[in-house]
Design a protein around this motif. Sequence first.
Motif, PDB file in Angstrom:
ATOM      1  N   PHE A 398     -10.898  -2.558   9.652  1.00 38.06           N
ATOM      2  CA  PHE A 398     -12.012  -1.771   9.132  1.00 38.06           C
ATOM      3  C   PHE A 398     -12.732  -2.609   8.078  1.00 38.06           C
ATOM      4  CE2 PHE A 398      -8.768   1.485  10.256  1.00 38.06           C
ATOM      5  CZ  PHE A 398      -9.449   2.039  11.333  1.00 38.06           C
ATOM      6  N   VAL A 399     -13.838  -3.200   8.470  1.00 37.68           N
ATOM      7  CA  VAL A 399     -14.563  -4.121   7.596  1.00 37.68           C
ATOM      8  C   VAL A 399     -15.732  -3.397   6.948  1.00 37.68           C
ATOM      9  CG1 VAL A 399     -15.834  -6.294   7.468  1.00 37.68           C
ATOM     10  CG2 VAL A 399     -13.911  -6.061   9.057  1.00 37.68           C
ATOM     11  N   THR A 400     -15.823  -3.509   5.647  1.00 42.95           N
ATOM     12  CA  THR A 400     -16.957  -2.932   4.917  1.00 42.95           C
ATOM     13  C   THR A 400     -18.157  -3.863   5.068  1.00 42.95           C
ATOM     14  OG1 THR A 400     -15.493  -1.879   3.297  1.00 42.95           O
ATOM     15  CG2 THR A 400     -17.803  -2.151   2.681  1.00 42.95           C
ATOM     16  N   VAL A 401     -19.225  -3.344   5.691  1.00 45.86           N
ATOM     17  CA  VAL A 401     -20.399  -4.174   5.965  1.00 45.86           C
ATOM     18  C   VAL A 401     -21.636  -3.705   5.189  1.00 45.86           C
ATOM     19  CG1 VAL A 401     -19.619  -4.862   8.253  1.00 45.86           C
ATOM     20  CG2 VAL A 401     -20.955  -2.759   7.994  1.00 45.86           C
ATOM     21  N   GLY A 402     -21.464  -2.717   4.356  1.00 44.34           N
ATOM     22  CA  GLY A 402     -22.604  -2.243   3.588  1.00 44.34           C
ATOM     23  C   GLY A 402     -22.258  -1.036   2.756  1.00 44.34           C
ATOM     24  N   PHE A 403     -23.272  -0.520   2.062  1.00 48.76           N
ATOM     25  CA  PHE A 403     -23.073   0.616   1.164  1.00 48.76           C
ATOM     26  C   PHE A 403     -24.274   1.551   1.255  1.00 48.76           C
ATOM     27  CE2 PHE A 403     -20.706  -2.918  -0.607  1.00 48.76           C
ATOM     28  CZ  PHE A 403     -19.472  -2.350  -0.904  1.00 48.76           C
TER      29      PHE A 403
END
Length: 774
Positions: A398-403
């Motif tokens: 689960f990669v965080t790619v933005g906010f």
Amino acid sequence: MIFAIEEINNSTELLPGISLGYKMYDTCGSIARSVKVALTLANGNEIISAPMEAPCIRPAHVQAIMGETSSSPCMAIATVIGPFNIPMISHFATCACLSDKTKYPSFLRTIPSDYYQSRALVQLVKHFGWTWVGAIRTNDDYGNNGMATFIETAQQLGICLEYSVSFFRTDKPDKIQKIIDIIKASTSKVIVAFLSHMDMDVLIHVLSHHNLTGYQWVGSESWIFDSQIAERDRHRILDGAIGLSIPKAHVSGMREFILDVKPLYLSGNEIFTEFWETLFSCKFKPSTLSAENQRECTGHEELTELQHSFRDMSLMPIFNNVYKGVYAVAHALHNILGCNETCSYKVQLDPFVILQKIKNINFKTKERENVYFNEFGDPTAKYEIINWQPTENGIVDFVTVGFYDASLSADEQLSLQYKSLIWAHTSKQVPVSVCSEKCPPGTRKVLQKGKPVCCYDCIRCAEGEISNTSDSITCSRCHPEFWSNERRDACVKREAEFLSYEEMMGALLTAASLFGTCMTAVVAFIFFRYRKTPIVRANNSELSFLLLFSLTLCFLCSLTFIGRPSEWSCMLRHTAFGITFVLCISCVLGKTMVVLMAFRASLPGSNVMKWFGPTQQRLSVLVFTLIQVIICILWLTISPPFPFKNFKVTKNKIILECALGSTLGFWAVLGYIGVLATFCFILAFLARKLPDNFNEAKFITFSMLIFCAVWITFIPAYVSSPGKFSVAVEIFAILASSFGLLICIFIPKCYIILLRPEKNTKKNMMGKGGPKTF
């Protein structure tokens, strides 16, 4: 919750000397059971027990409720306890409907409302250019309300849903099969799944059975960060999925507390017993039926050696929401009890006061996270954008790619890192999901009948209109001085067209005009050179020279029609033409009348020539010309000709021409010339057979015949000729009629003067035996 309560009870700063108690209820996701528990709590039954051996020193009345997890049970509970003002703080119920304080006055939560999540999902879909999507939702308050907000916002941003279906995990298989058939028949490649994790668990099993891969999934926070769903997705259907998740959190000491769960099991609480048995697939008291294939739990199993999603603390953000909720209650009680080094035991706790204190709470956790509630009982909406990226060993990362931060301005709320994104089929290219391809510049969108606004045809802009952006709804008309190019994506300046000296037609007409002027000058020189000869004197030399002068002006006035029209040239060309031609016709008319009257005067007893002497001739020319001058003055005064840009004749050119101003004035000028020419022609025709050797009337008849023929054919040719050709027709008519007068009247005389001088005698002019015509 237990970790937070024990941490507070062991704290000397928060609620010193006060111990919080708790009691847990498992509603099993049942709304009926949730309502039963809520009624029990509202009736004030003793439901709080001490976490340690010491008994509570105050009556056990519930001060707050932590939970529920799902939105529908929360709505039921909040409805029951609302009149009692008992605070209820949920860590995972996101339905936007719960923000309605008129219905749920005592409800608060530490997770953002779906109002923001739905809008964030729409912005996410819009950001990647997906305007044609499908939607699946859980058939409960969470899914229905969340999807309703999503659809409403999507319509505002021009996103269309090809389908929107709902299901619940307990639905019959045939209903889920219908959803599978809808997905297979759809043309959209993006599916927005507003599902609870339990419903997604059921759906992924069915999707795997049908091997529905290749779709780009957009998920809500309830399942997008669920590692158990990722484990069950063995056919990699959800690879590349993107969605919103609760921001990652860390609460120091919580992981160690959870992994050291063995002392809790000793308390005999059923929830821990069930928890332990599920984790290690064992039973504390195996039944005789399962003794053969199920081992007995010892209670000494090590969680640290267990490979399970529970151990990796993937649920820490949810744990943190519970943690913040418990601390919110504790801080409210701390303020009410006036705690400093000790707390006041004399304060009577009132649920309404506690509720108001919690609503107005504002504190920082030990991790320096700010906790507060807005007027709707919601926290600030912040999400991480998660991307499912499969690894080599088959585990989903689960990669965080933005906010997404709803507190920022609209153009700053969403931030993404494109380089780290993985899409369906582990592609690096952003999937395309549109009903119709973008309309290129030069076209406009026309909706397809009976279909959503995202389905359209691209129609080329009409001539004179352009669209310079993609997906243009309308074509904008070019400024009158511009015209659309071939691609219809830009306006180009129209070429100004007028009869100029540089072009072939203008040059030829100019040459003809100058030639006529020179020819007239040569004739005038010949007449002046031989002015004392009989043929010149016999034909009224004064009127002849005036006629030659007027013909010179006629030839020269044609030049005013050539070149770029201006205010002065427009007024000059028609008035000069009208006056010079009247002067010319007046002279011809005077000569005709003199010839006719001269014959009449030779009759016995006639005294008519005294009325047609030189003075009368000059006066008649002056009067006839003066009438035309008055007509022209009235025309110029009332509504003069003016330069005009004609945009209607040709598509890509501007015709520069002279508008007539008053049409009546123009036709009055022409009509007056026509009346004089007709009158002159009639007189000359009557005198054509006079018994002269040199019949002047016959030559005038020929000239006026040519003149009238030219101008009669001029009218339809002028009216039907477009643009500059109408000007050319008018110039041609002027030149043709001028040449007709010059040639018919003066060339025969020049022929006698230059080539047959023996005929240029008084005897021959008066004799009757010579030739009758030339």
